[in-house]
Design an enzyme around this catalytic site. Structure first.
Site, short mmCIF file in Angstrom:
data_model
loop_
_atom_site.label_atom_id
_atom_site.label_comp_id
_atom_site.label_asym_id
_atom_site.label_seq_id
_atom_site.Cartn_x
_atom_site.Cartn_y
_atom_site.Cartn_z
N SER A 116 -2.42 12.77 -7.69
CA SER A 116 -1.46 12.71 -6.59
C SER A 116 -0.12 13.16 -7.12
O SER A 116 0.15 13.08 -8.33
CB SER A 116 -1.35 11.27 -6.06
OG SER A 116 -0.24 11.13 -5.20
N TYR A 168 0.96 2.11 -7.11
CA TYR A 168 0.18 3.34 -6.91
C TYR A 168 0.65 4.42 -7.88
O TYR A 168 -0.16 5.14 -8.47
CB TYR A 168 0.33 3.80 -5.47
CG TYR A 168 -0.48 5.03 -5.12
CD1 TYR A 168 -1.86 5.05 -5.26
CD2 TYR A 168 0.15 6.18 -4.62
CE1 TYR A 168 -2.60 6.17 -4.93
CE2 TYR A 168 -0.59 7.30 -4.28
CZ TYR A 168 -1.96 7.30 -4.44
OH TYR A 168 -2.69 8.41 -4.12
#
Length: 258
Positions: free
Chosen positions: A143, A156
């Site tokens: 990501s 995250y």
């Protein structure tokens, strides 16, 4: 652009987290490119339905229920193969958007176990099979969170940084072997479940993530990119490919038309 057909020795592609979103879209794209796809996820009904869909379309697909954080189950899964050509480490996800000061340690642990240890488990178990193919590819779906932080994303971001470092280190360690290591780092992707899961099913919070963004990335945009990278000639390695919608300049700079 046309993609090269996989060789017989490397035609099996394992996709983790294939029950929805990027994983399901990637399975469809790889199947269309000529791979025999193996769909893994915890939700057996979802991957069985996808396998049936692909089979009806004339492709080869097998569903295998798997929790990537269960190392014993992953090792058992790996015994089914002598060789595979492609591993797409897609299983992962985000939980919560609380600041570091009040973040839930259980959420952080779950994100680390799924995104990092899950990727580690499957990669370790299947790496010998990828090498045995003579032309293997490990794809790590990370990501943009793995390359830059943002407020409320600590857990995250930490997990995806771990995923990025895993891919980068593996590439260094296996250089000279017949296995490429590709990292695909998507930015804002609108899928049915990512934001909804992150916010515990709160649809209002989930929708605010994409509010005013005319065209966030789709799961198929990412899947097409993964398939393109995988199907480059064997001597071409896409070390890292970051993709974002045009409206997103960084993790914290997004153009919204509100």
């Amino acid at each position: 652009m046309a993609t090269a057909a996989p060789s017989a020795a490397s035609r099996i592609a394992v996709v983790t987290g294939a029950s929805s979103g990027i994983g399901a879209a990637t399975a469809r794209r790889l199947a269309a490119a000529g791979y025999r796809v193996v769909l893994t996820a915890r939700r057996k009904d979802r991957i069985e339905a996808l396998a049936e869909e692909l089979g009806t379309a004339g492709h080869s697909a097998t569903a295998y229920q798997l929790d990537v954080t269960d190392r014993a189950a992953v090792d058992e899964f790996a015994t089914a193969f002598k060789t595979i050509g492609v591993l797409v480490n897609n299983a992962g996800g985000a939980l919560g958007a609380d600041p570091v000061a009040t973040g839930d340690p259980a959420d952080w642990r779950t994100m680390y176990e799924t995104n990092v240890l899950g990727t580690l488990n499957v990669t370790q178990a299947l790496l010998p099979k990828l090498e045995a193919s003579g032309d293997g590819v490990v794809v790590v779906v990370s990501s943009t969170a793995g390359h830059g932080t943002y407020e409320g994303g600590g857990g995250y971001v930490a997990a995806k940084h771990g995923t990025h470092v895993l891919a980068e280190t593996l590439r260094l360690e296996i250089v000279g072997r017949p296995v490429r290591v590709i990292e695909i780092a998507p930015g804002m992707v609108k899928t049915d479940e990512f934001a909804l899961t992150r916010f515990g099913g709160d649809t209002d919070k989930a929708e605010k993530v994409y509010a005013g963004v005319a065209e966030p990335l789709t799961a198929d945009d990412v899947a097409e990119t993964i398939t393109w990278a995988v199907t480059r000639p064997s001597h071409v390695n896409v070390d890292l490919l970051v993709l974002r919608p045009r409206a997103q300049a960084s993790n914290t700079k997004v153009h919204r038309e509100l």
